[in-house]
Design a protein around this motif. Structure first.
Motif, PDB file in Angstrom:
ATOM      1  N   TRP A 148       0.636  -0.862  -0.265  1.00 37.34           N
ATOM      2  CA  TRP A 148       0.026  -0.156  -0.194  1.00 37.34           C
ATOM      3  C   TRP A 148       0.758   1.222   0.296  1.00 37.34           C
ATOM      4  O   TRP A 148       1.843   1.481   0.327  1.00 37.34           O
ATOM      5  CB  TRP A 148      -0.991   0.114   1.277  1.00 37.34           C
ATOM      6  N   PHE A 149       0.479   2.348  -0.504  1.00 35.21           N
ATOM      7  CA  PHE A 149       1.265   3.934   0.104  1.00 35.21           C
ATOM      8  C   PHE A 149       0.024   4.722  -0.084  1.00 35.21           C
ATOM      9  O   PHE A 149      -1.707   4.387  -0.617  1.00 35.21           O
ATOM     10  CB  PHE A 149       1.523   3.746  -1.862  1.00 35.21           C
ATOM     11  N   ASP A 150       0.107   5.960   1.060  1.00 33.67           N
ATOM     12  CA  ASP A 150      -0.873   6.371   1.079  1.00 33.67           C
ATOM     13  C   ASP A 150      -0.460   7.883   0.595  1.00 33.67           C
ATOM     14  O   ASP A 150       0.858   8.480   0.393  1.00 33.67           O
ATOM     15  CB  ASP A 150      -0.768   6.507   2.741  1.00 33.67           C
ATOM     16  N   ILE A 151      -1.638   8.485   0.229  1.00 36.95           N
ATOM     17  CA  ILE A 151      -1.540   9.409  -0.601  1.00 36.95           C
ATOM     18  C   ILE A 151      -2.522  10.952  -0.227  1.00 36.95           C
ATOM     19  O   ILE A 151      -3.040  10.851   0.858  1.00 36.95           O
ATOM     20  CB  ILE A 151      -2.007   9.720  -2.567  1.00 36.95           C
ATOM     21  N   GLU A 152      -1.891  12.303   0.311  1.00 37.84           N
ATOM     22  CA  GLU A 152      -2.799  13.638   0.515  1.00 37.84           C
ATOM     23  C   GLU A 152      -3.055  14.602  -0.421  1.00 37.84           C
ATOM     24  O   GLU A 152      -2.377  14.297  -1.558  1.00 37.84           O
ATOM     25  CB  GLU A 152      -2.124  14.358   1.444  1.00 37.84           C
ATOM     26  N   LEU A 153      -4.392  14.260  -1.292  1.00 36.71           N
ATOM     27  CA  LEU A 153      -4.433  14.832  -2.299  1.00 36.71           C
ATOM     28  C   LEU A 153      -4.743  16.082  -1.982  1.00 36.71           C
ATOM     29  O   LEU A 153      -4.325  16.853  -1.324  1.00 36.71           O
ATOM     30  CB  LEU A 153      -6.240  14.628  -2.638  1.00 36.71           C
ATOM     31  N   MET A 154      -4.284  17.018  -3.615  1.00 32.17           N
ATOM     32  CA  MET A 154      -3.632  17.988  -3.138  1.00 32.17           C
ATOM     33  C   MET A 154      -5.140  19.507  -2.949  1.00 32.17           C
ATOM     34  O   MET A 154      -5.663  18.981  -3.483  1.00 32.17           O
ATOM     35  CB  MET A 154      -3.165  18.505  -4.507  1.00 32.17           C
ATOM     36  N   ASP A 155      -4.136  20.102  -2.906  1.00 30.48           N
ATOM     37  CA  ASP A 155      -5.515  21.230  -2.721  1.00 30.48           C
ATOM     38  C   ASP A 155      -5.854  21.428  -4.604  1.00 30.48           C
ATOM     39  O   ASP A 155      -4.929  21.518  -5.194  1.00 30.48           O
ATOM     40  CB  ASP A 155      -4.821  22.815  -2.330  1.00 30.48           C
ATOM     41  N   GLY A 156      -7.043  22.241  -4.406  1.00 27.51           N
ATOM     42  CA  GLY A 156      -7.550  21.793  -5.838  1.00 27.51           C
ATOM     43  C   GLY A 156      -8.624  21.101  -6.320  1.00 27.51           C
ATOM     44  O   GLY A 156      -8.219  20.882  -8.410  1.00 27.51           O
ATOM     45  N   TYR A 157      -7.887  19.517  -6.388  1.00 27.90           N
ATOM     46  CA  TYR A 157      -8.200  18.379  -6.858  1.00 27.90           C
ATOM     47  C   TYR A 157      -9.381  17.627  -5.978  1.00 27.90           C
ATOM     48  O   TYR A 157      -8.868  17.946  -4.748  1.00 27.90           O
ATOM     49  CB  TYR A 157      -6.700  17.741  -7.109  1.00 27.90           C
ATOM     50  N   LYS A 201     -10.902   5.333   2.213  1.00 22.20           N
ATOM     51  CA  LYS A 201     -10.009   6.750   2.808  1.00 22.20           C
ATOM     52  C   LYS A 201      -9.285   6.538   4.283  1.00 22.20           C
ATOM     53  O   LYS A 201     -10.437   6.748   5.191  1.00 22.20           O
ATOM     54  CB  LYS A 201     -11.666   8.123   3.208  1.00 22.20           C
ATOM     55  N   ILE A 202      -8.535   7.444   5.079  1.00 21.84           N
ATOM     56  CA  ILE A 202      -7.994   7.137   6.029  1.00 21.84           C
ATOM     57  C   ILE A 202      -8.076   8.636   6.570  1.00 21.84           C
ATOM     58  O   ILE A 202      -7.706   9.293   7.730  1.00 21.84           O
ATOM     59  CB  ILE A 202      -6.344   6.666   6.444  1.00 21.84           C
ATOM     60  N   GLY A 203      -8.259   9.514   6.090  1.00 22.29           N
ATOM     61  CA  GLY A 203      -9.042  11.400   6.475  1.00 22.29           C
ATOM     62  C   GLY A 203      -9.179  11.228   5.541  1.00 22.29           C
ATOM     63  O   GLY A 203     -10.161  11.023   4.806  1.00 22.29           O
ATOM     64  N   ASP A 204      -9.673  13.698   6.319  1.00 22.76           N
ATOM     65  CA  ASP A 204     -10.142  13.772   5.418  1.00 22.76           C
ATOM     66  C   ASP A 204      -9.593  13.983   3.705  1.00 22.76           C
ATOM     67  O   ASP A 204     -10.255  14.038   2.973  1.00 22.76           O
ATOM     68  CB  ASP A 204     -10.574  15.258   5.957  1.00 22.76           C
ATOM     69  N   ARG A 205      -8.721  14.487   3.565  1.00 22.71           N
ATOM     70  CA  ARG A 205      -8.190  14.101   2.134  1.00 22.71           C
ATOM     71  C   ARG A 205      -6.702  12.789   1.724  1.00 22.71           C
ATOM     72  O   ARG A 205      -5.917  14.215   1.269  1.00 22.71           O
ATOM     73  CB  ARG A 205      -8.013  15.753   1.986  1.00 22.71           C
ATOM     74  N   THR A 206      -6.987  12.760   2.786  1.00 22.03           N
ATOM     75  CA  THR A 206      -5.582  11.455   3.011  1.00 22.03           C
ATOM     76  C   THR A 206      -6.408  10.202   2.836  1.00 22.03           C
ATOM     77  O   THR A 206      -7.329   9.856   2.711  1.00 22.03           O
ATOM     78  CB  THR A 206      -5.472  11.140   4.297  1.00 22.03           C
ATOM     79  N   VAL A 207      -5.539   9.624   1.501  1.00 22.96           N
ATOM     80  CA  VAL A 207      -6.361   7.745   0.595  1.00 22.96           C
ATOM     81  C   VAL A 207      -4.958   6.295   0.378  1.00 22.96           C
ATOM     82  O   VAL A 207      -4.298   7.475   0.629  1.00 22.96           O
ATOM     83  CB  VAL A 207      -6.959   8.495  -0.781  1.00 22.96           C
ATOM     84  N   ARG A 208      -5.623   5.946   1.016  1.00 26.25           N
ATOM     85  CA  ARG A 208      -4.629   4.472   1.123  1.00 26.25           C
ATOM     86  C   ARG A 208      -5.151   3.894   0.577  1.00 26.25           C
ATOM     87  O   ARG A 208      -6.057   2.910  -0.319  1.00 26.25           O
ATOM     88  CB  ARG A 208      -4.406   3.576   2.470  1.00 26.25           C
TER      89      ARG A 208
END
Length: 581
Positions: A148-157, A201-208
Motif C-alpha cells: 500500500w501507499f498513502d496519498i494526500e490529495l492536493m489542493d484544488g483536486y 479513505k483514512i483522513g479528510d483528504r488522505t487515501v490509502r
C-alpha cells in the motif's frame, strides 16, 4: 391553434438567423456567438447559446462561419442531445473561429466532433475541463511488503469517488501512475503504471491505495513527495446509453474527426481533457490536417503533472493518412500519435469465400461509424502459426442487412477464427484492409516533450516522419511496429521515411522498428529509410531494428550525453537488406 403553435417557433427561429449574421463581400455568412446570448464570463453556462449558434451555422450552409469573442471564457455545461459540445455533422465548407477564446467544459462532455463533413475548419481555441477528469496527491507513506501507499490529495483536486458514484459511472479504472513532480514524468527506474485493487479513505483528504500483488515490489521505488495520478470517470453509464452510445468506444475522444475529408483542426490548444484520448481521426476518405494543435500544461498551473491521461491522437483506418504538423505534445500518459488499422478477424466461416468478420468492438452489425470496409477493398491475411501472408483478396459483396458478412473474390483455406480478444485470439488469422492504412501520412515539424510513453507509433504505409523534435520521453521516440496479443493493430509498415528528426534525453530507444510475428525471421515490415537524424542518447543503441526487410541508414549523427560518439548506435536482429551509407 395547432398550426399557430407549429409555425411561430419557425418564424422566430428564421428571424433570429437573419438578425444574427452578416454577409461578407464574397457572399459568405458570418455568425457571432454573442448574438445568440453567449456571455463568456467563465461563470454563466453558455451551452444553450452555443447549440443555437451551431444550428444556425448548419442552416447557413456552405461558406458560413461562426465567430467567438477574443479573450472570453465560455463555460459549457452538459448538452442533453450530444456528448460533444461542438458537434458538426454532414456539413460542407464551414469554419468555427474561436479567436483565442477558451472553452471551459464539464468533463462529462467531449470538445469537438466533425462527422461526415467536407472542408470544415475549427481553429483558434483553448480547451480546458472544469472540474478535471482526474485527481492527484502527494505520496506521504508507502509499504512495499504490505502493498500500500498513502496519498494526500492536493489542493484544488477532486476527492476520490464515493461508492455511490462508482456504481453509476463506467467501472472505476484501477490504474494510476507515479510521477516526479519536478520532472513531470516517470523516473527511469520506476514502473510506468500501477494497478490497484481498492482504496480506503483514512483522513479528510488522505487515501490509502492498495496495489495488486504484482506491483508490491515497485512501491519501494516511490518517494515521499512523488505525485500519484488517478483517473476519474464522470459519465453515468445510463446517460451514454440514453444517447445511443456504446459505452466502451463511442465516447472515446475529446476531439474526433470521422468519415470526412479536407477538414482541419488549426491552432487549438488542449490543457486537459475528459477521460478519453485527446483526438481520434478515423474512417476518413480525404486528408485531415492538425496544424499547430497543442496538448500542453496550462500556464500558471505548475502543480499539474499530466495534461491528458489517455492516448494522444489515434489515427485509424483512414484511406488517406493525416497531416500532423507544427504541433506540440507533452504530459500525456500514453503515446502522442498512433497511426494504424484495426485488426479484423473471421468470427465465423460461412464458406471458403464468405465470412462473418469482426473487429475489436465485438460481434456487432457493421455500419459506417465502426468500420471502414467497402465493396472493392482489398484484404491482406496474416496467419500467425505458420507465418504465411496471403492476398490481396477483394471484397466483392457485403450483405445488405449485415455488412460484416463479406464475400471475397477468392477462396481462403486454413482460417483460424477469432474475435480480436486479448491473448485469446493471438493465433487467429488477422485481416487488414489495404485501402485503409493511412497511406501518405505526414508527421512533420512537431515537438514531443515530457510524457509517459512513445512520441509516435505507426503501422501506416507510404509515410514521412520529418523535422520533429523528440525529447524527455519515458519510453521510445518513433516506434514502427504492429501489435498482437494484448491488443491488435497493424498492418506492417511499408515505405516510410524517417528523416531530419532530433532526439535527446530519452529513457529508451529513439527509433524502433519491429515486425511482431509468431515466428522469426519473418520480416514483414519493408522499405524503411532513416536519414539525417541527430541522436543524443543515454542508451548505447538508440536505433533498434528487428525482423525487417530493406532498411537504409544514411547521414545520421550519434552522440552520448557527454558529447562522445556512440560505438554501437544500431542494434540489428533478423534484418534482410540493411544498407548503411
Amino acid at each position: 391553434m395547432i398550426e399557430v403553435k407549429s409555425i411561430l417557433p419557425m418564424m422566430t427561429a428564421a428571424a433570429l438567423l437573419v438578425g444574427c449574421s452578416s454577409i461578407h463581400g464574397d457572399g459568405r455568412k458570418a455568425l457571432k456567438l454573442a448574438d445568440f446570448g453567449a456571455v463568456g464570463d467563465g461563470n454563466t453556462d453558455d451551452i444553450a447559446a452555443l447549440v443555437q449558434a451551431l444550428d444556425a451555422l448548419s442552416e447557413a450552409g456552405a461558406g458560413a462561419s461562426l465567430h467567438f469573442e477574443p479573450g472570453k471564457i465560455y463555460k459549457l455545461g452538459v448538452r442533453d442531445d450530444s456528448v460533444y459540445q461542438i458537434d458538426l455533422q454532414e456539413l460542407e465548407d464551414v469554419t468555427i473561429d474561436g479567436h483565442g477564446s477558451m472553452l471551459l467544459v464539464d468533463p462529462k462532455q467531449a470538445y469537438i466532433r466533425i462527422r461526415r463533413c467536407e472542408g470544415v475548419t475549427v481553429k483558434n481555441l483553448l480547451l480546458e475541463n472544469d472540474p478535471l477528469s482526474y485527481t492527484q496527491g502527494k505520496i506521504i507513506a508507502a509499504n512495499s511488503e504490505e502493498g500500500w501507499f498513502d496519498i494526500e490529495l492536493m489542493d484544488g483536486y477532486c476527492d476520490m469517488p464515493s461508492d455511490e458514484e462508482l456504481g453509476e459511472v463506467r467501472p472505476f479504472w484501477p490504474w494510476g501512475a507515479v510521477l516526479d513532480p519536478q520532472e513531470r514524468r516517470i523516473r527511469p527506474e520506476m514502473i510506468d503504471h500501477v494497478f490497484t485493487e481498492r482504496f480506503e479513505k483514512i483522513g479528510d483528504r488522505t487515501v490509502r491505495m492498495f496495489a495488486k500483488p504484482d506491483y508490491y515490489k515497485h512501491i519501494a521505488d516511490f518517494r515521499k513527495g512523488d505525485v500519484y495520478f488517478q483517473p476519474l470517470y464522470w459519465n453515468p453509464v445510463e446517460r451514454l446509453k440514453g444517447l445511443g452510445m456504446h459505452v466502451s468506444y463511442d465516447a472515446a475522444a475529446n476531439i474526433i474527426v470521422s468519415q470526412s475529408s479536407d477538414c482541419e483542426i488549426e491552432n487549438v490548444t488542449m490543457y486537459s481533457g475528459r477521460s478519453a484520448m485527446t483526438s481520434r481521426v478515423e474512417f476518413n476518405t480525404g486528408r485531415i490536417t492538425f496544424d499547430r494543435f497543442q496538448v500542453r500544461h496550462r500556464p500558471g498551473f505548475d502543480d499539474r503533472v499530466v495534461t491528458n491521461w489517455r492516448d494522444g491522437m489515434h489515427c485509424k483506418d483512414n484511406r488517406i493518412g493525416p497531416l500532423i504538423e507544427n504541433c506540440y505534445f507533452e504530459g500525456m500518459l500514453d503515446d502522442s500519435i498512433n497511426i494504424a488499422s484495426d485488426t479484423i478477424m473471421a468470427a465465423e466461416v460461412l464458406s471458403d469465400r464468405q465470412f462473418r468478420f469482426c473487429n475489436w468492438r465485438g460481434l456487432l452489425t457493421w455500419h459506417r461509424d465502426i468500420c471502414a470496409v467497402r465493396e472493392g477493398d482489398q484484404f491482406l491475411a496474416y496467419f500467425p502459426p505458420t507465418g504465411d501472408v496471403k492476398g490481396p483478396y477483394t471484397v466483392v459483396e457485403m450483405n445488405d442487412e449485415h455488412p460484416e458478412i463479406i464475400t471475397l473474390d477468392q477462396p481462403i483455406e486454413g482460417i483460424v477464427t477469432g474475435q480480436v480478444r486479448a491473448q485469446v485470439d493471438k493465433n487467429s488469422t488477422q485481416f487488414y484492409n489495404l485501402n485503409a492504412v493511412s497511406r501518405g501520412f505526414i508527421v512533420r515539424n512537431n515537438t514531443f516533450d515530457k510524457q509517459r510513453r512513445d512520441a509516435m507509433r505507426t503501422r501506416g504505409y507510404d509515410g514521412r516522419i520529418e523535422g520533429n523534435t523528440v525529447c524527455n520521453l519515458a519510453a521510445e521516440g518513433i516506434y514502427l511496429s504492429n501489435e498482437m496479443g494484448n491488443f491488435y493493430e497493424g498492418p506492417f509498415s511499408q515505405n516510410v521515411v524517417i528523416r531530419n528528426n532530433s532526439f535527446s534525453n530519452m529513457h529508451r530507444e529513439a527509433i524502433k522498428l519491429v515486425s511482431k510475428t509468431a515466428t522469426e525471421p519473418l520480416p514483414l515490415m519493408k522499405n524503411i529509410v532513416i536519414e539525417g537524424n541527430t541522436f543524443i542518447s543515454r542508451v548505447e543503441s538508440p536505433i533498434h531494428i528487428r525482423n525487417v526487410e530493406d532498411v537504409t541508414l544514411r547521414n545520421n549523427t550519434f552522440k552520448n550525453e557527454a558529447g562522445d560518439p556512440l560505438r554501437n548506435p544500431v542494434s540489428v536482429r533478423h534484418v534482410v537488406g540493411l544498407k548503411e551509407e
